[in-house]
Design a protein around this motif. Sequence first.
Motif, PDB file in Angstrom:
ATOM      1  N   UNK A   1       4.630  16.195   4.551  1.00  0.00           N
ATOM      2  CA  UNK A   1       3.833  15.491   3.447  1.00  0.00           C
ATOM      3  C   UNK A   1       2.674  14.691   4.009  1.00  0.00           C
ATOM      4  N   UNK A   2       1.395  14.969   3.457  1.00  0.00           N
ATOM      5  CA  UNK A   2       0.386  13.883   3.983  1.00  0.00           C
ATOM      6  C   UNK A   2      -0.288  12.961   2.812  1.00  0.00           C
ATOM      7  N   UNK A   3      -0.178  11.879   3.041  1.00  0.00           N
ATOM      8  CA  UNK A   3      -0.812  10.856   2.177  1.00  0.00           C
ATOM      9  C   UNK A   3      -2.068  10.213   2.748  1.00  0.00           C
ATOM     10  N   UNK A   4      -2.926   9.822   1.687  1.00  0.00           N
ATOM     11  CA  UNK A   4      -4.195   9.603   2.118  1.00  0.00           C
ATOM     12  C   UNK A   4      -4.655   8.072   1.010  1.00  0.00           C
ATOM     13  N   UNK A   5      -5.393   7.362   1.492  1.00  0.00           N
ATOM     14  CA  UNK A   5      -5.472   6.007   0.959  1.00  0.00           C
ATOM     15  C   UNK A   5      -6.491   6.156  -0.195  1.00  0.00           C
ATOM     16  N   UNK A   6      -6.064   5.763  -1.396  1.00  0.00           N
ATOM     17  CA  UNK A   6      -7.113   5.875  -2.552  1.00  0.00           C
ATOM     18  C   UNK A   6      -6.908   4.630  -3.385  1.00  0.00           C
ATOM     19  N   UNK A   7      -7.932   3.917  -3.665  1.00  0.00           N
ATOM     20  CA  UNK A   7      -7.979   2.582  -4.281  1.00  0.00           C
ATOM     21  C   UNK A   7      -6.677   1.683  -3.863  1.00  0.00           C
ATOM     22  N   UNK A   8      -6.620   1.549  -2.368  1.00  0.00           N
ATOM     23  CA  UNK A   8      -5.712   0.468  -1.994  1.00  0.00           C
ATOM     24  C   UNK A   8      -4.189   1.058  -1.946  1.00  0.00           C
ATOM     25  N   UNK A  41      -4.717   8.557   7.657  1.00  0.00           N
ATOM     26  CA  UNK A  41      -3.639   9.142   6.879  1.00  0.00           C
ATOM     27  C   UNK A  41      -2.278   9.037   7.509  1.00  0.00           C
ATOM     28  N   UNK A  42      -1.300   9.047   6.456  1.00  0.00           N
ATOM     29  CA  UNK A  42       0.096   9.023   6.727  1.00  0.00           C
ATOM     30  C   UNK A  42       0.707  10.317   6.733  1.00  0.00           C
ATOM     31  N   UNK A  43       1.445  10.695   7.594  1.00  0.00           N
ATOM     32  CA  UNK A  43       2.208  11.795   7.892  1.00  0.00           C
ATOM     33  C   UNK A  43       3.559  11.783   7.892  1.00  0.00           C
ATOM     34  N   UNK A  44       4.075  12.398   6.918  1.00  0.00           N
ATOM     35  CA  UNK A  44       5.752  12.203   6.911  1.00  0.00           C
ATOM     36  C   UNK A  44       6.258  13.647   7.259  1.00  0.00           C
ATOM     37  N   UNK A  45       7.070  13.812   8.344  1.00  0.00           N
ATOM     38  CA  UNK A  45       7.897  14.947   8.714  1.00  0.00           C
ATOM     39  C   UNK A  45       9.189  14.793   8.283  1.00  0.00           C
ATOM     40  N   UNK A  46       9.868  15.621   7.347  1.00  0.00           N
ATOM     41  CA  UNK A  46      10.919  15.442   6.860  1.00  0.00           C
ATOM     42  C   UNK A  46      11.997  16.850   7.382  1.00  0.00           C
ATOM     43  N   UNK A  47      13.113  16.590   7.763  1.00  0.00           N
ATOM     44  CA  UNK A  47      13.802  17.501   7.788  1.00  0.00           C
ATOM     45  C   UNK A  47      15.103  17.428   7.018  1.00  0.00           C
ATOM     46  N   UNK A  48      15.459  18.406   6.270  1.00  0.00           N
ATOM     47  CA  UNK A  48      16.325  18.652   5.285  1.00  0.00           C
ATOM     48  C   UNK A  48      17.525  19.249   5.833  1.00  0.00           C
ATOM     49  N   UNK A  49      18.800  18.764   6.102  1.00  0.00           N
ATOM     50  CA  UNK A  49      19.882  19.572   6.745  1.00  0.00           C
ATOM     51  C   UNK A  49      20.828  20.145   5.620  1.00  0.00           C
ATOM     52  N   UNK A  50      21.314  21.232   6.214  1.00  0.00           N
ATOM     53  CA  UNK A  50      22.226  22.345   5.285  1.00  0.00           C
ATOM     54  C   UNK A  50      23.216  21.490   4.782  1.00  0.00           C
ATOM     55  N   UNK A  51      23.540  21.448   3.467  1.00  0.00           N
ATOM     56  CA  UNK A  51      24.887  21.112   2.868  1.00  0.00           C
ATOM     57  C   UNK A  51      26.158  21.496   3.448  1.00  0.00           C
ATOM     58  N   UNK A  93       0.760  -1.304  -0.134  1.00  0.00           N
ATOM     59  CA  UNK A  93      -0.054   0.146   0.055  1.00  0.00           C
ATOM     60  C   UNK A  93       0.748   1.555  -0.020  1.00  0.00           C
ATOM     61  N   UNK A  94       2.124   1.338   0.514  1.00  0.00           N
ATOM     62  CA  UNK A  94       2.968   2.465   0.787  1.00  0.00           C
ATOM     63  C   UNK A  94       4.297   1.941   0.730  1.00  0.00           C
ATOM     64  N   UNK A  95       5.328   2.671   0.142  1.00  0.00           N
ATOM     65  CA  UNK A  95       6.559   2.310  -0.149  1.00  0.00           C
ATOM     66  C   UNK A  95       7.466   3.740   0.328  1.00  0.00           C
ATOM     67  N   UNK A  96       8.155   3.822   1.162  1.00  0.00           N
ATOM     68  CA  UNK A  96       9.074   5.439   1.129  1.00  0.00           C
ATOM     69  C   UNK A  96      10.405   5.042   1.624  1.00  0.00           C
ATOM     70  N   UNK A  97      11.431   5.455   0.955  1.00  0.00           N
ATOM     71  CA  UNK A  97      12.714   5.395   1.333  1.00  0.00           C
ATOM     72  C   UNK A  97      13.488   6.674   1.314  1.00  0.00           C
TER      73      UNK A  97
END
Length: 232
Positions: free
Chosen positions: A208-215, A186-196, A159-163
Motif C-alpha cells: 500500500x502506498x499512502x500520500x499526504x493530502x490536506x495534512x 510517501x508512506x509504504x506499507x508492505x503487508x504479508x498475509x499468512x495462510x490460515x 496525520x496517520x494511524x494504522x493498526x
Amino acid sequence: MKLRELQLMLLLTVVWLGQSYAENFDGVPEEKDFLKDAYLDAVEHFPEHITTPIDELHFSVYQGFSVDLDKDGVDEMIVAGDISGESIYVVMGYYWENNRWHCRILNRSLGGGIHDFRIIDVNNDGRSEIFSVLQDSQYKQYCKIYRFVPQNSDKFESLFVYQTEGGFVSSCNFLLLKAKNNDIYKLRVDEVIYAADEEGGDIIQRTYVYTLNNNTFVLESRSDSNDPIRRN
C-alpha cells in the motif's frame, strides 16, 4: 493503601491537573516525570496489567529528542521508552504552556517493543513530525504519525494511524520514502498475509502506498503480488 486505590487516586489527579503529571518547572522533564506520565496512562489503558507500585518502578528511555517542532523558538521534547518490568511502551510528547510542561501520549503498546521512532519532516515545510511504530505482545503493530499544532486543543494532530490485525494472521513493514530531497514523503506499507491453513496455503504479499493530502496520509495505490508464496 491498596495498589488499586493508589492507581485510582493517581488517575483522578491527572484528570484534575490535565494531561501531564510533570513537576519539573525549572528545567526539562526527566526520568521521574516520564515514569509518572507513562504510569498514569497505563493505569487508564492497561489497568489489569499494572501490579507494581510506582515507587518500585523506573522508566527506561529508548530515545529522546529536544526539538522546536513549530519553529516558535521553544523546544518540545519527544521521548520513547518503557516502564521497566511492566513491558509497557510509550511515545510521549512534551510541550511548554502556561509555565509548566504538559504531556500527550502519542503511541502505546503492551509488550512487544519499539520498532521505529523518528522525528522527520514528512511534508517538506521545515517543521518536523513524529513517526513511530510499536508492536504489542499479540504482534499487533501500531504506526502513528503526529505533528505539533499548539493552537489546537489537542496540541498534537494525527496525520496517520494504522493498526495491524496481529497474531499470525499478517505482518507489516512501514517505510517513509521520497524520490528527491525536496519531495514530500510517501508512506509504504508492505503487508504479508499468512495462510490460515496450518497444513499449507498461499502467503499473500501486498503493498500500500499512502500520500499526504490536506495534512492526512490517504491511500494512493495498492498492489498485490502476482506470485503468492506457497507454504507447505
